[in-house]
Scaffold this motif. Sequence first.
Motif, mmCIF file in Angstrom:
data_model
loop_
_atom_site.group_PDB
_atom_site.id
_atom_site.type_symbol
_atom_site.label_atom_id
_atom_site.label_comp_id
_atom_site.label_asym_id
_atom_site.label_seq_id
_atom_site.Cartn_x
_atom_site.Cartn_y
_atom_site.Cartn_z
ATOM 1 N N GLN A 16 0.820 -1.212 0.000
ATOM 2 C CA GLN A 16 0.000 0.000 0.000
ATOM 3 C C GLN A 16 0.853 1.261 0.000
ATOM 4 O O GLN A 16 0.315 2.359 0.103
ATOM 5 C CB GLN A 16 -0.896 0.015 1.245
ATOM 6 C CG GLN A 16 -1.882 -1.138 1.296
ATOM 7 C CD GLN A 16 -2.477 -1.299 2.682
ATOM 8 O OE1 GLN A 16 -1.803 -1.694 3.615
ATOM 9 N NE2 GLN A 16 -3.750 -0.975 2.814
ATOM 10 N N LEU A 17 2.171 1.119 -0.098
ATOM 11 C CA LEU A 17 3.051 2.276 0.006
ATOM 12 C C LEU A 17 3.582 2.686 -1.362
ATOM 13 O O LEU A 17 3.658 1.878 -2.278
ATOM 14 C CB LEU A 17 4.248 1.957 0.920
ATOM 15 C CG LEU A 17 3.930 1.440 2.315
ATOM 16 C CD1 LEU A 17 5.218 1.210 3.076
ATOM 17 C CD2 LEU A 17 3.042 2.403 3.063
ATOM 18 N N SER A 18 3.984 3.950 -1.458
ATOM 19 C CA SER A 18 4.632 4.417 -2.681
ATOM 20 C C SER A 18 6.101 3.992 -2.653
ATOM 21 O O SER A 18 6.607 3.539 -1.632
ATOM 22 C CB SER A 18 4.536 5.932 -2.757
ATOM 23 O OG SER A 18 5.350 6.499 -1.760
ATOM 24 N N GLY A 19 6.769 4.184 -3.787
ATOM 25 C CA GLY A 19 8.169 3.781 -3.892
ATOM 26 C C GLY A 19 9.045 4.437 -2.836
ATOM 27 O O GLY A 19 9.846 3.772 -2.184
ATOM 28 N N GLY A 20 8.848 5.733 -2.656
ATOM 29 C CA GLY A 20 9.678 6.450 -1.691
ATOM 30 C C GLY A 20 9.432 5.980 -0.271
ATOM 31 O O GLY A 20 10.362 5.859 0.531
ATOM 32 N N GLN A 21 8.157 5.677 0.038
ATOM 33 C CA GLN A 21 7.838 5.191 1.382
ATOM 34 C C GLN A 21 8.437 3.814 1.622
ATOM 35 O O GLN A 21 8.977 3.533 2.694
ATOM 36 C CB GLN A 21 6.322 5.149 1.556
ATOM 37 C CG GLN A 21 5.699 6.541 1.616
ATOM 38 C CD GLN A 21 4.192 6.519 1.519
ATOM 39 O OE1 GLN A 21 3.614 5.603 0.922
ATOM 40 N NE2 GLN A 21 3.546 7.511 2.098
ATOM 41 N N ARG A 22 8.356 2.949 0.607
ATOM 42 C CA ARG A 22 8.958 1.611 0.746
ATOM 43 C C ARG A 22 10.451 1.735 0.989
ATOM 44 O O ARG A 22 11.035 0.993 1.785
ATOM 45 C CB ARG A 22 8.747 0.816 -0.540
ATOM 46 C CG ARG A 22 7.352 0.288 -0.649
ATOM 47 C CD ARG A 22 7.229 -0.548 -1.894
ATOM 48 N NE ARG A 22 5.899 -0.398 -2.432
ATOM 49 C CZ ARG A 22 5.436 -1.074 -3.465
ATOM 50 N NH1 ARG A 22 6.219 -1.928 -4.081
ATOM 51 N NH2 ARG A 22 4.222 -0.900 -3.887
ATOM 52 N N GLN A 23 11.073 2.672 0.252
ATOM 53 C CA GLN A 23 12.492 2.924 0.403
ATOM 54 C C GLN A 23 12.817 3.258 1.855
ATOM 55 O O GLN A 23 13.758 2.740 2.437
ATOM 56 C CB GLN A 23 12.845 4.088 -0.520
ATOM 57 C CG GLN A 23 14.226 4.601 -0.374
ATOM 58 C CD GLN A 23 15.204 3.564 -0.790
ATOM 59 O OE1 GLN A 23 15.156 3.088 -1.902
ATOM 60 N NE2 GLN A 23 16.070 3.161 0.106
ATOM 61 N N ARG A 24 11.987 4.117 2.459
ATOM 62 C CA ARG A 24 12.228 4.508 3.843
ATOM 63 C C ARG A 24 12.047 3.326 4.792
ATOM 64 O O ARG A 24 12.776 3.193 5.765
ATOM 65 C CB ARG A 24 11.262 5.613 4.250
ATOM 66 C CG ARG A 24 11.741 6.971 3.841
ATOM 67 C CD ARG A 24 10.625 7.953 4.006
ATOM 68 N NE ARG A 24 10.559 8.787 2.829
ATOM 69 C CZ ARG A 24 10.829 10.081 2.849
ATOM 70 N NH1 ARG A 24 11.117 10.648 3.972
ATOM 71 N NH2 ARG A 24 10.796 10.767 1.752
ATOM 72 N N VAL A 25 11.053 2.491 4.507
ATOM 73 C CA VAL A 25 10.854 1.311 5.356
ATOM 74 C C VAL A 25 12.083 0.416 5.273
ATOM 75 O O VAL A 25 12.568 -0.091 6.287
ATOM 76 C CB VAL A 25 9.588 0.536 4.924
ATOM 77 C CG1 VAL A 25 9.447 -0.728 5.764
ATOM 78 C CG2 VAL A 25 8.354 1.402 5.066
#
Lengths: 391, 278
Positions: free
Chosen positions: A151-160
């Motif tokens: 459910q996350l965008s690319g940038g959010q996944r990157q941060r995770v």
Amino acid sequence: MSGITIRNIRKSFGATRVLHDVSLSIADGEFLTLLGPSGCGKSTLLRILAGLEVQDTGSIEIGGRVVDGVRPKRRDVAMVFQSYALYPHMSVAANIALPLRMRRLSRAQRLPLIGRWLPGSGPVISGIEMEVSRTAEALGIAHLLNRKPGQLSGGQRQRVAVGRAMVRHPAVFLMDEPLSNLDAKLRVQMRTEIKDLHRRLGVTFVYVTHDQAEAMTLSDRVVVMRDGEMLQVAPPQEIYADPNDIRVAEFLGSPKINMVDATMREPGLVDLAGSALSVACEIAPGSKFTVGIRPEAFQFAEHSGPGVITGSVRMVEHMGSDLFVYFDPSGLEQPLIARLSAERTHIVAGQTLHVSVRSDQLLVFDRDGRRVRARDVSSAHSSTPAREWAR
Amino acid sequence: MSAIRLSPAAAILRHGVLVLTSAFILVPFVWMVSLSLKSPGEIFRATFSVLPAQFYGVDNYAKAITSVPLPRYMGNGLLVCALILAAQILVCAPAAYALAKLKFWGRDFIFAMVLVGLLLPHQVLSLPLFILCYKLDILNTYLALVIPYVVSPFGIFLFRQFFKKIPNDIVHAARLDGLCELAIVWKIMVPMALPAVIAFSIFSVVAHWNDLFWPLIAVRDGNLMPAPLGIMAFKNEEAGNDYGPLMAASTLVVAPLLIAFLAAQKWFVEGMTGGSVK
């Protein structure tokens, strides 16, 4: 203390040799980038550091401890993958918590449902939860903790992915092209965040990329790799201005460096693109070699004259502050690219252009592609950090 | 699935074909249910009607349940199916993980052997398996019904194909996060391959719930018989012409599968499409 020493690493996959005798020292807290085109062995080297691949020969030391044969989880390294490699069936919080759960809870305490109620697990679990939320806060993803990665965008996944790596405070951060799946704008933003992260954590970073802009902006030192070899190890500005090898010069810089075949007419004077330029290299007269000229090394000249290259302009690209001018000097098949200031000059296609170039900005390479340094320069640079580090 | 709208004629044609084929498949079941509600006299009447002229269902179903221990048979079937499925997943997932993600000498040969196993019909092995069970002295026990199915080449193959599609980086990340190989299988691979696990479970349960051949060989004790074998015992007992109770028993045996499948269907389809990542 978590410097890394890489000694004589070789690796082959079947008949393909991926790494030829790579040796390198990385200082504690350094940001080192492995830069090269795909297939140059940079990712393999990173995986060998992580313990995910096993080298054929050679040895790796992390923090003064030889880690050959040590399992990945015991190496005190964390890795961020290009594909993020998040666990899609777990929430963001569970993704970030997993490395801590695996380290701090016993096998029984990790059991679903009952593990939480076993003696001693309560405080540990709440400690983990606290660290997870602190990490998430630091990365600005605290509001996403209950979502699934899908459910996350690319940038959010990157941060995770970064959060999962930093939550257990590893001595070494390994990053395998972490930004290459992001769009251009986000990439620039994440670049500064990674730089910031490195400053805050102060631990050793080894960063793999094929993007020269990332390598130049982030690194303390850059390793340029090609076909399983390290071509040069040096700080970014030195890699750019003083390349050891024609492949290093060609890989870095945009627009690409001009490469011109030239002949030595007499000592100190070369025939190049229809004019005679002076160089300070000891090359026998009559021998052929290659000269590299960065586009920005050209300077606008009003008239032709000694040391001035003349050609007709083929195309002009306006880049705002700069002009990229493609021009055809007589006797060259390829056009040369000059990067000229847009303010001072008005250039249109079809006109004749005169440019001069300073002799110390000519990069001379021999027939094998190795750099031939000018006499005075070579003595000054004989003990570059590159050589010191590439022991 | 597709957003393309069909013209009315094409839609009618398509639905006509679908109705016809599903009717073809459903007729035997409808007939079975219909017969289970009829009196013995009506069953052999020349004319056929779906609904019974005289409702005889209560008698038939009562007889099916009471004259043979049908609940016991179904309980046996449930136990055996559950044991087989649990054992199969326990064996197949690690095996498939090894074949999909680990590098070791002889891996391709072993996978080839799995494929050979996939090609062999189970009946071919029944004689050696019978002898094996005899030597192990487990004939006529629940174990004899379970052991031959514990290793499922189909399950290994299916899981292996699914695991292969999971990126290596996820496995690498798990190793760095401190998971051992078995933990990777159970915490990462199996949950990510949930659609495959569900699909396999359906295949496995259907196959073994309905299996007649091997139980016929392996068990003689009426207390151990699974449902299809139980129906056969019931039929023999009744000299083969009391079709009403027989059909009632068959209906009862098929019903759990049908209900379970319908209940799981929505979840099953969701699992197939919604779990995709990236």
